[in-house]
Design a protein around this motif. Structure first.
Motif, PDB file in Angstrom:
ATOM      1  N   TYR A 104       0.858  -1.174   0.000  1.00  0.00           N
ATOM      2  CA  TYR A 104       0.000   0.000   0.000  1.00  0.00           C
ATOM      3  C   TYR A 104       0.900   1.232   0.000  1.00  0.00           C
ATOM      4  N   ASN A 105       0.954   1.903  -1.118  1.00  0.00           N
ATOM      5  CA  ASN A 105       1.777   3.113  -1.269  1.00  0.00           C
ATOM      6  C   ASN A 105       3.229   2.899  -0.817  1.00  0.00           C
ATOM      7  N   GLU A 106       3.909   1.995  -1.491  1.00  0.00           N
ATOM      8  CA  GLU A 106       5.298   1.690  -1.146  1.00  0.00           C
ATOM      9  C   GLU A 106       6.193   1.890  -2.367  1.00  0.00           C
ATOM     10  N   VAL A 107       5.863   2.866  -3.210  1.00  0.00           N
ATOM     11  CA  VAL A 107       6.495   2.918  -4.531  1.00  0.00           C
ATOM     12  C   VAL A 107       8.025   2.863  -4.477  1.00  0.00           C
ATOM     13  N   ASP A 108       8.634   3.575  -3.527  1.00  0.00           N
ATOM     14  CA  ASP A 108      10.094   3.633  -3.524  1.00  0.00           C
ATOM     15  C   ASP A 108      10.748   2.349  -3.024  1.00  0.00           C
ATOM     16  N   ALA A 109       9.968   1.549  -2.315  1.00  0.00           N
ATOM     17  CA  ALA A 109      10.554   0.322  -1.757  1.00  0.00           C
ATOM     18  C   ALA A 109      10.515  -0.829  -2.759  1.00  0.00           C
ATOM     19  N   LEU A 110       9.738  -0.674  -3.848  1.00  0.00           N
ATOM     20  CA  LEU A 110       9.426  -1.858  -4.651  1.00  0.00           C
ATOM     21  C   LEU A 110      10.621  -2.436  -5.414  1.00  0.00           C
ATOM     22  N   TRP A 111      11.417  -1.585  -6.070  1.00  0.00           N
ATOM     23  CA  TRP A 111      12.593  -2.157  -6.754  1.00  0.00           C
ATOM     24  C   TRP A 111      13.593  -2.737  -5.760  1.00  0.00           C
ATOM     25  N   PRO A 112      13.915  -2.011  -4.685  1.00  0.00           N
ATOM     26  CA  PRO A 112      14.797  -2.646  -3.690  1.00  0.00           C
ATOM     27  C   PRO A 112      14.224  -3.962  -3.161  1.00  0.00           C
ATOM     28  N   LEU A 113      12.907  -4.010  -2.977  1.00  0.00           N
ATOM     29  CA  LEU A 113      12.274  -5.247  -2.518  1.00  0.00           C
ATOM     30  C   LEU A 113      12.487  -6.347  -3.549  1.00  0.00           C
ATOM     31  N   TYR A 114      12.264  -5.989  -4.808  1.00  0.00           N
ATOM     32  CA  TYR A 114      12.466  -6.958  -5.887  1.00  0.00           C
ATOM     33  C   TYR A 114      13.885  -7.523  -5.841  1.00  0.00           C
ATOM     34  N   GLU A 115      14.865  -6.599  -5.768  1.00  0.00           N
ATOM     35  CA  GLU A 115      16.271  -7.033  -5.768  1.00  0.00           C
ATOM     36  C   GLU A 115      16.547  -7.997  -4.621  1.00  0.00           C
ATOM     37  N   SER A 116      16.083  -7.634  -3.429  1.00  0.00           N
ATOM     38  CA  SER A 116      16.468  -8.485  -2.292  1.00  0.00           C
ATOM     39  C   SER A 116      15.701  -9.805  -2.307  1.00  0.00           C
ATOM     40  N   LEU A 117      14.486  -9.802  -2.853  1.00  0.00           N
ATOM     41  CA  LEU A 117      13.760 -11.071  -2.968  1.00  0.00           C
ATOM     42  C   LEU A 117      14.449 -11.996  -3.965  1.00  0.00           C
ATOM     43  N   LYS A 147      17.496 -12.100  -4.876  1.00  0.00           N
ATOM     44  CA  LYS A 147      18.754 -12.622  -4.350  1.00  0.00           C
ATOM     45  C   LYS A 147      18.498 -13.891  -3.518  1.00  0.00           C
ATOM     46  N   VAL A 148      17.451 -13.830  -2.685  1.00  0.00           N
ATOM     47  CA  VAL A 148      17.139 -14.984  -1.838  1.00  0.00           C
ATOM     48  C   VAL A 148      16.565 -16.133  -2.662  1.00  0.00           C
ATOM     49  N   MET A 149      15.672 -15.791  -3.592  1.00  0.00           N
ATOM     50  CA  MET A 149      15.006 -16.828  -4.390  1.00  0.00           C
ATOM     51  C   MET A 149      16.006 -17.656  -5.172  1.00  0.00           C
ATOM     52  N   ASP A 150      17.051 -16.986  -5.708  1.00  0.00           N
ATOM     53  CA  ASP A 150      18.034 -17.709  -6.504  1.00  0.00           C
ATOM     54  C   ASP A 150      18.797 -18.719  -5.662  1.00  0.00           C
ATOM     55  N   LYS A 151      18.859 -18.436  -4.344  1.00  0.00           N
ATOM     56  CA  LYS A 151      19.632 -19.327  -3.475  1.00  0.00           C
ATOM     57  C   LYS A 151      18.806 -20.474  -2.886  1.00  0.00           C
ATOM     58  N   LEU A 208      10.332  -3.513   3.293  1.00  0.00           N
ATOM     59  CA  LEU A 208      11.714  -3.934   3.568  1.00  0.00           C
ATOM     60  C   LEU A 208      12.119  -3.756   5.024  1.00  0.00           C
ATOM     61  N   GLN A 209      11.146  -3.589   5.919  1.00  0.00           N
ATOM     62  CA  GLN A 209      11.507  -3.612   7.343  1.00  0.00           C
ATOM     63  C   GLN A 209      11.836  -5.046   7.735  1.00  0.00           C
ATOM     64  N   ASN A 210      11.145  -5.999   7.121  1.00  0.00           N
ATOM     65  CA  ASN A 210      11.548  -7.402   7.241  1.00  0.00           C
ATOM     66  C   ASN A 210      12.657  -7.648   6.236  1.00  0.00           C
ATOM     67  N   ASP A 211      13.466  -8.670   6.512  1.00  0.00           N
ATOM     68  CA  ASP A 211      14.581  -8.953   5.613  1.00  0.00           C
ATOM     69  C   ASP A 211      14.358 -10.308   4.927  1.00  0.00           C
ATOM     70  N   PRO A 212      14.215 -10.316   3.598  1.00  0.00           N
ATOM     71  CA  PRO A 212      14.012 -11.585   2.895  1.00  0.00           C
ATOM     72  C   PRO A 212      15.121 -12.598   3.181  1.00  0.00           C
ATOM     73  N   ALA A 213      16.272 -12.117   3.635  1.00  0.00           N
ATOM     74  CA  ALA A 213      17.372 -13.043   3.919  1.00  0.00           C
ATOM     75  C   ALA A 213      17.017 -14.042   5.016  1.00  0.00           C
ATOM     76  N   ASP A 214      15.975 -13.766   5.792  1.00  0.00           N
ATOM     77  CA  ASP A 214      15.575 -14.702   6.846  1.00  0.00           C
ATOM     78  C   ASP A 214      14.744 -15.871   6.318  1.00  0.00           C
ATOM     79  N   ILE A 215      14.298 -15.776   5.068  1.00  0.00           N
ATOM     80  CA  ILE A 215      13.370 -16.788   4.542  1.00  0.00           C
ATOM     81  C   ILE A 215      13.949 -18.214   4.545  1.00  0.00           C
TER      82      ILE A 215
END
Ligand code: UDP
Ligand code: MG
Length: 331
Positions: free
Chosen positions: A17-30, A32-36, A102-109
């Protein structure tokens, strides 16, 4: 703990909900985790009626990477509803819920998935070192966690953490209303799920603003009342209402009898006795509570039977390997 099986496909669900600036960084960090992960992954991003350009940004992401699906809700329905929309579409054996800011870190997945592989049904994140303001966020949340743990009997440090991992079949047994997403571990536990928690990283909000103020406290408290009721009495409401009805009505009758004796045998005047009012009030309340309980019993039956909702949940059914499951033994 014996695990039924190791998780294969994984769905990650994030409400936006209205997170426009977080979306590309979110994409990048997701990514990174998904590939691993070494497992098939889909990401479902739910646009909860954003008005800041998030919608277009999300479509760009879906266009760029086929593992990303975007659901656009028609208006802002709130975080819980947005998550429910994502859960309904998720096809993974495991579903990970995560915030989009991105307050949560996808690296924890990966660590959370490892816990699911161990056989847990719900892994709840615990933001041990939470990066939010103290007075308006951390203090109310500490009280809420204590209260929710006490009331539900499921002791977790951090109900409010959005980063949680679920086995999909457990999630199917849990329906979400109001602000209920935070209660999923308790509801899942009630449905027979195995629940655990795990420390996760938490970051200060770098992009955009929080969507909540202190008014959330009230909503959470009211939802807790609902959850408690669902947890303990949804299938036998008369037990709650009826007990108080009998107590209240009983006290009213006793008091009434006492007053009657005074009037009949001792000639006492009842006109100016507040106790008379109290007696009548207690009796009326008793009747009302019992009637309410009976109506709730009817409602409960409608609730379960209209949806063919069983009053139990099944973990799994064991058959001899290779047996025809549909047939009767010996057919
Ligand atoms: N969110 C949403 N709909 C809403 C409010 C919030 O989808 O009506 C999303 C928001 O974009 C974020 C997540 O829910 O991804 C958590 O919101 P927020 O970060 O504002 O909550 P906080 O972390 O401050 O508790
Ligand atoms: Mg946040």
């Amino acid at each position: 703990m014996a695990s039924e099986h190791i998780i294969g496909r994984v769905s990650i669900v994030a409400p936006v909900y209205n997170e426009v600036d977080a979306l590309w960084p979110l994409y990048e960090s997701l990514v990174k985790v998904m590939d691993k992960l070494g497992r098939p992954v889909e990401v479902i991003l739910v646009n909860d009626g954003s008005s800041d350009g998030s919608a277009e940004r999300l479509d760009e992401i879906a266009e760029k990477d086929e593992r990303f699906t975007v659901i656009h809700l028609r208006r802002n329905f709130g975080q819980t509803a947005a998550m429910a929309a994502g859960f309904d579409m998720a096809r993974g054996e495991a579903v990970i819920a995560i915030d989009a800011d991105l307050q949560n870190d996808p690296a924890d997945i990966p660590a959370m998935l490892a816990k699911l592989d161990e056989g847990y049904d719900v892994v709840s994140g615990w933001r041990k070192y939470r990066k939010d303001t103290w007075l308006t966020r951390k203090l109310p949340s500490a009280v809420a966690n204590w209260l929710i743990s006490k009331v539900t009997g499921v002791y977790l440090h951090d109900y409010g953490c959005s980063l949680k991992a679920y086995r999909a079949d457990v999630l199917k047994d849990v329906k979400l209303y109001g602000e209920m997403h935070r209660f999923i571990p308790a509801l899942a536990y009630w449905a027979g799920g195995r629940v655990t928690e795990m420390e996760v990283t938490h970051h200060p909000r770098k992009y955009g603003k929080t969507k909540y103020g202190v008014s959330r406290i009230l909503r959470v408290v009211l939802d807790l009342v609902t959850v408690k009721f669902l947890l303990t009495y949804a299938t036998r409401p008369l037990q709650v209402f009826g007990r108080w009805g009998l107590i209240s009505g009983g006290l009213g009758v006793l008091l009434g009898l006492y007053l009657t004796v005074q009037k009949l045998f001792y000639g006492a005047s009842l006109a100016n006795r507040p106790a008379l009012m109290l007696s009548v009030l207690l009796m009326l309340m008793g009747v009302q509570l019992i009637t309410m309980g009976l109506i709730a019993e009817l409602q409960a039956r409608t609730y379960y039977e209209a949806q063919d909702k069983p009053v139990y949940t099944v973990r799994y059914v064991k058959y001899k390997a290779g047996r025809m499951r549909e047939g009767f033994p010996g057919d």
